[in-house]
Motif scaffolding. Structure first.
Motif, PDB file in Angstrom:
ATOM      1  N   SER A  51       0.827  -1.203   0.000  1.00 14.97           N
ATOM      2  CA  SER A  51       0.000   0.000   0.000  1.00 14.97           C
ATOM      3  C   SER A  51       0.862   1.254   0.000  1.00 14.97           C
ATOM      4  O   SER A  51       2.050   1.218   0.336  1.00 14.97           O
ATOM      5  CB  SER A  51      -0.898   0.001   1.238  1.00 14.97           C
ATOM      6  N   PHE A  52       0.219   2.378  -0.345  1.00 17.36           N
ATOM      7  CA  PHE A  52       0.920   3.648  -0.283  1.00 17.36           C
ATOM      8  C   PHE A  52       1.245   4.001   1.169  1.00 17.36           C
ATOM      9  O   PHE A  52       2.266   4.630   1.450  1.00 17.36           O
ATOM     10  CB  PHE A  52       0.084   4.749  -0.926  1.00 17.36           C
ATOM     11  N   ALA A  53       0.407   3.569   2.097  1.00 14.81           N
ATOM     12  CA  ALA A  53       0.686   3.806   3.519  1.00 14.81           C
ATOM     13  C   ALA A  53       1.989   3.121   3.924  1.00 14.81           C
ATOM     14  O   ALA A  53       2.774   3.678   4.708  1.00 14.81           O
ATOM     15  CB  ALA A  53      -0.469   3.290   4.367  1.00 14.81           C
ATOM     16  N   ALA A  54       2.249   1.930   3.389  1.00 14.06           N
ATOM     17  CA  ALA A  54       3.503   1.233   3.693  1.00 14.06           C
ATOM     18  C   ALA A  54       4.692   1.974   3.097  1.00 14.06           C
ATOM     19  O   ALA A  54       5.767   2.056   3.705  1.00 14.06           O
ATOM     20  CB  ALA A  54       3.447  -0.197   3.177  1.00 14.06           C
ATOM     21  N   VAL A  55       4.498   2.520   1.902  1.00 13.26           N
ATOM     22  CA  VAL A  55       5.552   3.315   1.273  1.00 13.26           C
ATOM     23  C   VAL A  55       5.847   4.547   2.113  1.00 13.26           C
ATOM     24  O   VAL A  55       7.012   4.898   2.358  1.00 13.26           O
ATOM     25  CB  VAL A  55       5.157   3.712  -0.161  1.00 13.26           C
ATOM     26  N   ARG A  56       4.799   5.214   2.588  1.00 14.82           N
ATOM     27  CA  ARG A  56       4.978   6.410   3.403  1.00 14.82           C
ATOM     28  C   ARG A  56       5.722   6.103   4.699  1.00 14.82           C
ATOM     29  O   ARG A  56       6.502   6.918   5.191  1.00 14.82           O
ATOM     30  CB  ARG A  56       3.626   7.039   3.732  1.00 14.82           C
ATOM     31  N   ALA A  57       5.488   4.926   5.251  1.00 13.62           N
ATOM     32  CA  ALA A  57       6.192   4.561   6.474  1.00 13.62           C
ATOM     33  C   ALA A  57       7.695   4.509   6.222  1.00 13.62           C
ATOM     34  O   ALA A  57       8.498   4.923   7.074  1.00 13.62           O
ATOM     35  CB  ALA A  57       5.697   3.217   6.982  1.00 13.62           C
ATOM     36  N   VAL A  58       8.084   4.027   5.047  1.00 11.09           N
ATOM     37  CA  VAL A  58       9.507   3.977   4.685  1.00 11.09           C
ATOM     38  C   VAL A  58      10.049   5.377   4.452  1.00 11.09           C
ATOM     39  O   VAL A  58      11.085   5.767   5.011  1.00 11.09           O
ATOM     40  CB  VAL A  58       9.724   3.110   3.430  1.00 11.09           C
ATOM     41  N   THR A  59       9.359   6.159   3.633  1.00  6.84           N
ATOM     42  CA  THR A  59       9.874   7.486   3.287  1.00  6.84           C
ATOM     43  C   THR A  59       9.849   8.452   4.470  1.00  6.84           C
ATOM     44  O   THR A  59      10.719   9.310   4.584  1.00  6.84           O
ATOM     45  CB  THR A  59       9.093   8.087   2.113  1.00  6.84           C
ATOM     46  N   THR A  60       8.873   8.305   5.352  1.00  5.70           N
ATOM     47  CA  THR A  60       8.826   9.180   6.531  1.00  5.70           C
ATOM     48  C   THR A  60      10.012   8.916   7.439  1.00  5.70           C
ATOM     49  O   THR A  60      10.643   9.850   7.958  1.00  5.70           O
ATOM     50  CB  THR A  60       7.509   8.978   7.294  1.00  5.70           C
ATOM     51  N   ALA A  61      10.328   7.642   7.629  1.00  2.00           N
ATOM     52  CA  ALA A  61      11.431   7.291   8.525  1.00  2.00           C
ATOM     53  C   ALA A  61      12.787   7.616   7.928  1.00  2.00           C
ATOM     54  O   ALA A  61      13.720   7.975   8.654  1.00  2.00           O
ATOM     55  CB  ALA A  61      11.357   5.797   8.869  1.00  2.00           C
ATOM     56  N   ARG A  62      12.936   7.531   6.612  1.00  2.00           N
ATOM     57  CA  ARG A  62      14.253   7.621   6.001  1.00  2.00           C
ATOM     58  C   ARG A  62      14.482   8.859   5.147  1.00  2.00           C
ATOM     59  O   ARG A  62      15.619   9.232   4.917  1.00  2.00           O
ATOM     60  CB  ARG A  62      14.489   6.388   5.117  1.00  2.00           C
ATOM     61  N   CYS A  63      13.397   9.470   4.665  1.00  2.00           N
ATOM     62  CA  CYS A  63      13.555  10.559   3.698  1.00  2.00           C
ATOM     63  C   CYS A  63      13.047  11.905   4.194  1.00  2.00           C
ATOM     64  O   CYS A  63      13.603  12.943   3.847  1.00  2.00           O
ATOM     65  CB  CYS A  63      12.834  10.208   2.396  1.00  2.00           C
ATOM     66  N   ALA A  64      11.977  11.893   4.974  1.00  2.00           N
ATOM     67  CA  ALA A  64      11.406  13.153   5.475  1.00  2.00           C
ATOM     68  C   ALA A  64      12.090  13.525   6.780  1.00  2.00           C
ATOM     69  O   ALA A  64      11.469  13.645   7.828  1.00  2.00           O
ATOM     70  CB  ALA A  64       9.901  12.999   5.669  1.00  2.00           C
ATOM     71  N   VAL A  65      13.406  13.704   6.702  1.00  2.00           N
ATOM     72  CA  VAL A  65      14.200  14.024   7.888  1.00  2.00           C
ATOM     73  C   VAL A  65      14.851  15.385   7.690  1.00  2.00           C
ATOM     74  O   VAL A  65      14.934  15.897   6.567  1.00  2.00           O
ATOM     75  CB  VAL A  65      15.270  12.941   8.141  1.00  2.00           C
ATOM     76  N   ALA A  66      15.300  15.977   8.770  1.00  2.26           N
ATOM     77  CA  ALA A  66      15.877  17.317   8.710  1.00  2.26           C
ATOM     78  C   ALA A  66      16.971  17.400   7.657  1.00  2.26           C
ATOM     79  O   ALA A  66      17.883  16.576   7.628  1.00  2.26           O
ATOM     80  CB  ALA A  66      16.426  17.698  10.082  1.00  2.26           C
ATOM     81  N   GLY A  67      16.863  18.390   6.786  1.00  2.00           N
ATOM     82  CA  GLY A  67      17.869  18.600   5.760  1.00  2.00           C
ATOM     83  C   GLY A  67      17.710  17.731   4.542  1.00  2.00           C
ATOM     84  O   GLY A  67      18.571  17.734   3.651  1.00  2.00           O
TER      85      GLY A  67
END
Length: 365
Positions: free
Chosen positions: A261-277
Protein backbone atom coordinates in the motif's frame (compact mmCIF):
# COMPACT_ATOMS: atom_id res chain seq x y z
CA UNK A 1 15.09 -20.85 -0.25
CA UNK A 2 18.72 -20.15 0.83
CA UNK A 3 19.34 -18.16 3.98
CA UNK A 4 22.18 -15.88 5.05
CA UNK A 5 24.09 -15.23 8.19
CA UNK A 6 26.48 -12.58 6.87
CA UNK A 7 29.35 -12.35 9.27
CA UNK A 8 29.10 -8.57 9.64
CA UNK A 9 25.47 -7.54 9.18
CA UNK A 10 24.79 -4.00 8.08
CA UNK A 11 21.66 -2.18 9.20
CA UNK A 12 19.90 -0.18 6.50
CA UNK A 13 18.93 3.44 5.98
CA UNK A 14 16.93 4.99 3.15
CA UNK A 15 16.64 7.56 0.47
CA UNK A 16 17.06 11.30 0.46
CA UNK A 17 18.84 14.18 -1.23
CA UNK A 18 20.30 14.57 -4.71
CA UNK A 19 23.50 16.38 -3.96
CA UNK A 20 26.86 14.62 -3.92
CA UNK A 21 28.58 14.90 -0.55
CA UNK A 22 31.46 13.03 1.09
CA UNK A 23 30.60 9.55 2.27
CA UNK A 24 30.54 9.92 6.11
CA UNK A 25 32.20 8.60 9.21
CA UNK A 26 35.70 9.91 8.50
CA UNK A 27 36.62 12.18 5.61
CA UNK A 28 39.23 14.49 4.16
CA UNK A 29 40.18 16.49 1.11
CA UNK A 30 41.19 15.34 -2.32
CA UNK A 31 44.29 15.91 -4.35
CA UNK A 32 48.05 15.62 -3.80
CA UNK A 33 50.86 18.09 -3.38
CA UNK A 34 54.19 18.18 -5.16
CA UNK A 35 55.79 16.63 -2.08
CA UNK A 36 53.65 13.51 -2.39
CA UNK A 37 51.44 14.38 0.56
CA UNK A 38 47.68 14.44 0.28
CA UNK A 39 46.04 17.84 0.47
CA UNK A 40 45.30 17.06 4.11
CA UNK A 41 48.99 17.67 4.72
CA UNK A 42 49.56 14.06 5.83
CA UNK A 43 51.83 11.77 3.78
CA UNK A 44 50.29 8.59 2.46
CA UNK A 45 53.53 6.76 3.24
CA UNK A 46 56.90 7.71 4.62
CA UNK A 47 58.90 8.33 7.76
CA UNK A 48 57.68 7.77 11.28
CA UNK A 49 55.84 10.89 12.39
CA UNK A 50 54.51 9.47 15.65
CA UNK A 51 55.78 10.07 19.16
CA UNK A 52 59.11 8.68 20.27
CA UNK A 53 58.45 7.98 23.95
CA UNK A 54 56.16 4.99 23.35
CA UNK A 55 53.02 6.62 24.78
CA UNK A 56 50.29 8.84 23.37
CA UNK A 57 47.27 10.79 24.47
CA UNK A 58 44.06 11.63 22.61
CA UNK A 59 44.46 15.41 22.62
CA UNK A 60 48.14 15.34 21.70
CA UNK A 61 48.29 12.51 19.15
CA UNK A 62 44.85 11.43 17.91
CA UNK A 63 42.95 14.73 17.68
CA UNK A 64 45.63 16.38 15.49
CA UNK A 65 45.20 13.58 12.95
CA UNK A 66 41.46 14.25 12.75
CA UNK A 67 41.97 18.02 12.62
CA UNK A 68 44.44 17.83 9.74
CA UNK A 69 43.04 14.93 7.73
CA UNK A 70 39.30 15.27 8.34
CA UNK A 71 38.74 18.93 9.15
CA UNK A 72 37.87 20.00 5.61
CA UNK A 73 34.65 17.99 5.72
CA UNK A 74 34.11 17.09 9.35
CA UNK A 75 35.33 20.25 11.05
CA UNK A 76 33.12 23.28 11.40
CA UNK A 77 30.86 22.00 8.59
CA UNK A 78 30.28 18.63 10.33
CA UNK A 79 29.31 16.91 7.10
CA UNK A 80 26.59 14.27 7.55
CA UNK A 81 26.28 15.19 11.22
CA UNK A 82 29.78 14.06 12.19
CA UNK A 83 32.13 16.61 13.75
CA UNK A 84 35.77 15.64 14.25
CA UNK A 85 36.69 19.12 15.39
CA UNK A 86 38.77 19.66 18.53
CA UNK A 87 36.44 19.38 21.50
CA UNK A 88 33.74 17.48 19.61
CA UNK A 89 35.46 14.45 18.06
CA UNK A 90 35.66 12.26 21.15
CA UNK A 91 31.96 12.48 21.99
CA UNK A 92 31.03 11.95 18.33
CA UNK A 93 33.10 8.78 17.99
CA UNK A 94 33.37 6.68 21.13
CA UNK A 95 30.45 4.33 21.62
CA UNK A 96 28.36 6.16 18.98
CA UNK A 97 26.66 4.06 16.31
CA UNK A 98 27.78 4.72 12.76
CA UNK A 99 25.06 6.24 10.61
CA UNK A 100 26.25 4.16 7.66
CA UNK A 101 26.39 0.88 9.57
CA UNK A 102 24.35 1.37 12.75
CA UNK A 103 25.23 -2.16 13.95
CA UNK A 104 28.82 -0.94 14.38
CA UNK A 105 30.08 1.80 16.66
CA UNK A 106 32.30 4.43 15.10
CA UNK A 107 34.77 3.57 17.87
CA UNK A 108 34.31 0.47 20.01
CA UNK A 109 36.70 0.86 22.96
CA UNK A 110 39.21 -1.98 23.09
CA UNK A 111 38.14 -3.47 19.75
CA UNK A 112 39.67 -1.95 16.59
CA UNK A 113 38.15 -4.68 14.38
CA UNK A 114 34.63 -3.69 15.47
CA UNK A 115 35.28 0.06 15.08
CA UNK A 116 33.80 1.44 11.86
CA UNK A 117 36.23 4.34 11.90
CA UNK A 118 39.10 1.97 11.11
CA UNK A 119 37.07 0.30 8.37
CA UNK A 120 36.63 3.70 6.71
CA UNK A 121 40.36 4.39 6.97
CA UNK A 122 41.16 1.12 5.17
CA UNK A 123 40.42 -0.16 1.66
CA UNK A 124 36.99 -1.52 0.77
CA UNK A 125 34.77 -0.30 3.63
CA UNK A 126 31.24 -1.67 3.81
CA UNK A 127 29.70 1.60 2.60
CA UNK A 128 31.23 4.28 0.38
CA UNK A 129 34.93 4.80 -0.18
CA UNK A 130 38.09 4.89 1.85
CA UNK A 131 38.74 8.01 3.90
CA UNK A 132 40.19 10.60 3.56
CA UNK A 133 38.62 11.16 0.16
CA UNK A 134 41.22 11.08 -2.58
CA UNK A 135 44.00 9.66 -0.43
CA UNK A 136 44.82 7.58 2.61
CA UNK A 137 46.39 8.10 6.00
CA UNK A 138 49.99 7.03 6.52
CA UNK A 139 50.26 3.62 8.17
CA UNK A 140 51.84 5.08 11.30
CA UNK A 141 48.88 7.46 11.73
CA UNK A 142 46.39 4.63 11.38
CA UNK A 143 48.47 2.65 13.89
CA UNK A 144 48.17 5.48 16.43
CA UNK A 145 44.38 5.51 16.06
CA UNK A 146 44.25 1.72 16.30
CA UNK A 147 46.46 1.74 19.40
CA UNK A 148 44.22 4.35 21.03
CA UNK A 149 41.15 2.18 20.39
CA UNK A 150 42.97 -0.96 21.61
CA UNK A 151 43.89 0.83 24.83
CA UNK A 152 40.18 1.45 25.48
CA UNK A 153 39.82 4.77 23.64
CA UNK A 154 40.69 6.90 26.69
CA UNK A 155 39.87 10.60 26.56
CA UNK A 156 42.59 11.86 28.91
CA UNK A 157 44.95 9.06 29.95
CA UNK A 158 48.07 8.22 27.98
CA UNK A 159 48.14 4.91 26.12
CA UNK A 160 50.88 2.83 24.48
CA UNK A 161 51.20 3.88 20.85
CA UNK A 162 52.48 0.50 19.78
CA UNK A 163 49.66 -1.44 21.42
CA UNK A 164 47.49 -3.88 19.53
CA UNK A 165 47.79 -6.14 16.53
CA UNK A 166 47.24 -4.91 12.98
CA UNK A 167 43.99 -6.00 11.41
CA UNK A 168 44.29 -9.40 9.72
CA UNK A 169 44.49 -9.27 5.94
CA UNK A 170 41.65 -10.86 4.01
CA UNK A 171 42.71 -13.95 2.12
CA UNK A 172 39.48 -15.06 0.47
CA UNK A 173 35.74 -14.38 0.28
CA UNK A 174 33.33 -17.18 -0.66
CA UNK A 175 29.60 -16.96 -1.25
CA UNK A 176 27.88 -20.10 0.01
CA UNK A 177 25.25 -20.87 -2.62
CA UNK A 178 24.26 -23.50 -5.17
CA UNK A 179 24.08 -21.96 -8.64
CA UNK A 180 22.00 -20.65 -10.11
CA UNK A 181 20.37 -18.86 -7.21
CA UNK A 182 16.73 -18.19 -8.13
CA UNK A 183 14.96 -15.06 -6.89
CA UNK A 184 11.37 -14.16 -7.77
CA UNK A 185 10.42 -10.60 -8.72
CA UNK A 186 9.32 -8.76 -5.58
CA UNK A 187 10.72 -11.42 -3.26
CA UNK A 188 13.88 -11.58 -1.12
CA UNK A 189 16.49 -14.33 -0.83
CA UNK A 190 19.37 -14.17 1.64
CA UNK A 191 22.83 -15.69 1.15
CA UNK A 192 25.85 -16.56 3.26
CA UNK A 193 29.40 -15.38 2.65
CA UNK A 194 32.51 -16.50 4.53
CA UNK A 195 35.62 -14.34 4.85
CA UNK A 196 38.94 -15.96 5.76
CA UNK A 197 42.42 -14.64 6.43
CA UNK A 198 45.64 -15.57 4.62
CA UNK A 199 45.85 -18.77 6.69
CA UNK A 200 42.27 -19.77 5.90
CA UNK A 201 40.93 -18.85 9.34
CA UNK A 202 37.50 -17.16 9.53
CA UNK A 203 37.35 -13.39 10.01
CA UNK A 204 33.96 -12.94 11.70
CA UNK A 205 34.29 -9.14 11.98
CA UNK A 206 34.95 -8.58 8.26
CA UNK A 207 32.63 -6.03 6.62
CA UNK A 208 31.14 -7.33 3.39
CA UNK A 209 30.08 -5.42 0.28
CA UNK A 210 27.66 -7.19 -2.05
CA UNK A 211 27.57 -6.23 -5.73
CA UNK A 212 25.00 -7.10 -8.39
CA UNK A 213 26.04 -6.76 -12.04
CA UNK A 214 22.48 -5.64 -12.88
CA UNK A 215 21.11 -3.47 -10.11
CA UNK A 216 17.72 -2.89 -11.80
CA UNK A 217 17.34 -6.66 -12.11
CA UNK A 218 18.64 -7.69 -8.70
CA UNK A 219 19.27 -5.40 -5.74
CA UNK A 220 21.74 -6.63 -3.11
CA UNK A 221 21.79 -4.78 0.19
CA UNK A 222 24.61 -4.60 2.71
CA UNK A 223 23.59 -7.82 4.47
CA UNK A 224 23.46 -9.97 1.36
CA UNK A 225 19.66 -9.84 1.12
CA UNK A 226 18.72 -10.04 -2.57
CA UNK A 227 15.57 -8.41 -3.95
CA UNK A 228 14.28 -9.37 -7.39
CA UNK A 229 13.23 -6.28 -9.36
CA UNK A 230 12.85 -7.53 -12.95
CA UNK A 231 13.40 -10.82 -14.81
CA UNK A 232 16.97 -11.48 -15.94
CA UNK A 233 20.31 -13.03 -15.05
CA UNK A 234 23.07 -11.27 -13.10
CA UNK A 235 26.39 -12.03 -11.49
CA UNK A 236 26.67 -11.48 -7.75
CA UNK A 237 29.94 -10.94 -5.87
CA UNK A 238 30.85 -10.24 -2.26
CA UNK A 239 34.03 -8.42 -1.25
CA UNK A 240 35.91 -7.58 1.93
CA UNK A 241 39.22 -5.86 2.47
CA UNK A 242 39.69 -5.36 -1.26
CA UNK A 243 39.25 -9.08 -2.02
CA UNK A 244 36.38 -10.22 -4.28
CA UNK A 245 34.60 -13.55 -4.23
CA UNK A 246 34.09 -15.60 -7.35
CA UNK A 247 30.86 -14.49 -9.04
CA UNK A 248 27.66 -16.41 -8.42
CA UNK A 249 24.91 -16.55 -11.05
CA UNK A 250 21.50 -15.31 -9.91
CA UNK A 251 18.37 -15.70 -12.02
CA UNK A 252 15.44 -13.38 -11.34
CA UNK A 253 12.21 -14.94 -12.56
CA UNK A 254 8.79 -13.44 -13.29
CA UNK A 255 6.38 -13.42 -10.36
CA UNK A 256 3.39 -11.46 -9.10
CA UNK A 257 4.15 -10.62 -5.45
CA UNK A 258 1.63 -9.43 -2.87
CA UNK A 259 0.86 -5.72 -3.35
CA UNK A 260 2.09 -3.01 -0.99
CA UNK A 261 0.00 0.00 0.00
CA UNK A 262 0.92 3.65 -0.28
CA UNK A 263 0.69 3.81 3.52
CA UNK A 264 3.50 1.23 3.69
CA UNK A 265 5.55 3.31 1.27
CA UNK A 266 4.98 6.41 3.40
CA UNK A 267 6.19 4.56 6.47
CA UNK A 268 9.51 3.98 4.68
CA UNK A 269 9.87 7.49 3.29
CA UNK A 270 8.83 9.18 6.53
CA UNK A 271 11.43 7.29 8.52
CA UNK A 272 14.25 7.62 6.00
CA UNK A 273 13.56 10.56 3.70
CA UNK A 274 11.41 13.15 5.47
CA UNK A 275 14.20 14.02 7.89
CA UNK A 276 15.88 17.32 8.71
CA UNK A 277 17.87 18.60 5.76
CA UNK A 278 16.49 16.02 3.37
CA UNK A 279 13.36 16.34 1.17
CA UNK A 280 11.34 18.44 3.61
CA UNK A 281 9.88 21.94 3.58
CA UNK A 282 12.67 24.39 2.81
CA UNK A 283 15.00 21.66 1.56
CA UNK A 284 13.56 20.22 -1.64
CA UNK A 285 16.28 18.58 -3.76
CA UNK A 286 14.90 17.60 -7.12
CA UNK A 287 11.77 19.60 -6.23
CA UNK A 288 10.62 16.60 -4.21
CA UNK A 289 9.31 16.59 -0.64
CA UNK A 290 8.30 13.63 1.47
CA UNK A 291 6.61 15.64 4.24
CA UNK A 292 3.49 16.57 2.25
CA UNK A 293 0.03 15.11 2.87
CA UNK A 294 -0.76 11.79 1.23
CA UNK A 295 -2.48 13.15 -1.86
CA UNK A 296 0.15 15.81 -2.62
CA UNK A 297 3.02 13.39 -2.13
CA UNK A 298 1.39 10.70 -4.28
CA UNK A 299 0.87 13.23 -7.07
CA UNK A 300 4.49 14.39 -6.81
CA UNK A 301 5.82 10.87 -7.06
CA UNK A 302 3.92 10.20 -10.27
CA UNK A 303 5.30 13.32 -11.97
CA UNK A 304 8.26 13.45 -14.37
CA UNK A 305 11.69 13.44 -12.79
CA UNK A 306 13.37 16.87 -12.79
CA UNK A 307 16.78 15.19 -13.12
CA UNK A 308 16.12 12.71 -15.92
CA UNK A 309 13.26 14.02 -18.03
CA UNK A 310 12.80 10.74 -19.89
CA UNK A 311 11.76 9.02 -16.66
CA UNK A 312 8.90 9.55 -14.28
CA UNK A 313 9.68 9.41 -10.60
CA UNK A 314 7.29 6.50 -10.43
CA UNK A 315 5.83 4.76 -13.48
CA UNK A 316 2.99 2.53 -12.25
CA UNK A 317 3.66 -1.12 -12.99
CA UNK A 318 7.29 -0.53 -14.02
CA UNK A 319 9.92 -0.37 -11.25
CA UNK A 320 12.82 -0.37 -13.74
CA UNK A 321 11.36 2.73 -15.44
CA UNK A 322 10.81 4.55 -12.14
CA UNK A 323 13.55 7.05 -11.27
CA UNK A 324 12.83 6.63 -7.56
CA UNK A 325 13.97 3.00 -7.84
CA UNK A 326 17.05 4.03 -9.84
CA UNK A 327 18.12 6.41 -7.09
CA UNK A 328 17.57 3.81 -4.37
CA UNK A 329 19.27 0.75 -5.85
CA UNK A 330 21.95 2.05 -8.24
CA UNK A 331 25.33 3.00 -6.80
CA UNK A 332 25.92 5.35 -9.73
CA UNK A 333 22.54 6.65 -10.99
CA UNK A 334 22.34 8.94 -14.01
CA UNK A 335 22.45 12.07 -11.84
CA UNK A 336 23.97 12.51 -8.39
CA UNK A 337 24.59 9.64 -6.01
CA UNK A 338 22.71 6.74 -4.53
CA UNK A 339 20.23 7.70 -1.87
CA UNK A 340 20.51 8.43 0.96
CA UNK A 341 23.52 10.71 0.74
CA UNK A 342 25.98 10.04 3.54
CA UNK A 343 24.19 6.97 4.88
CA UNK A 344 23.87 3.27 4.16
CA UNK A 345 21.78 2.40 1.10
CA UNK A 346 18.20 1.31 1.62
CA UNK A 347 17.76 -2.24 2.89
CA UNK A 348 16.14 -4.91 0.74
CA UNK A 349 13.01 -5.11 2.92
CA UNK A 350 12.31 -1.38 2.56
CA UNK A 351 13.07 -1.46 -1.18
CA UNK A 352 10.69 -4.43 -1.47
CA UNK A 353 7.82 -2.30 -0.17
CA UNK A 354 8.41 0.33 -2.84
CA UNK A 355 8.90 -2.21 -5.65
CA UNK A 356 5.74 -4.10 -4.70
CA UNK A 357 3.76 -0.85 -4.56
CA UNK A 358 4.92 0.14 -8.04
CA UNK A 359 4.26 -3.36 -9.41
CA UNK A 360 0.70 -3.02 -8.05
CA UNK A 361 0.32 0.12 -10.24
CA UNK A 362 1.27 2.54 -7.44
CA UNK A 363 -2.17 3.01 -5.84
CA UNK A 364 -2.92 6.19 -3.90
CA UNK A 365 -4.03 4.22 -0.83
Amino acid sequence: MPTIRVLCALIPLCACSIYTLPELDGAGSTGASETGATSTGLPTTGADTGPTDGSCDFAGEVQPIFSEACGACHGAQAQAGLSLADGAAYAALVGVASTQVPASARVEPGDPAASYLLQKLGPGPAVGGQMPLGGSLAADRVAIISAWITAGAPETASFPCAAGEPAAAVGAVEIEAVEPVVVEVGEIVELDAVVTDLEGEPLPAAALVWTSSGELTLFADGTGALLGISPGTVQLTASAGGVDSLPVTVEVVAHVPPPASFAAVRAVTTARCAVAGCHVDGVEPGDLRFDRDDEAMWEELLEDSTQVGSLRRVLPGAPTESYLVHKLVQRSPAVGGQMPIGAAPIDAASAQVIVRWILADAPAN
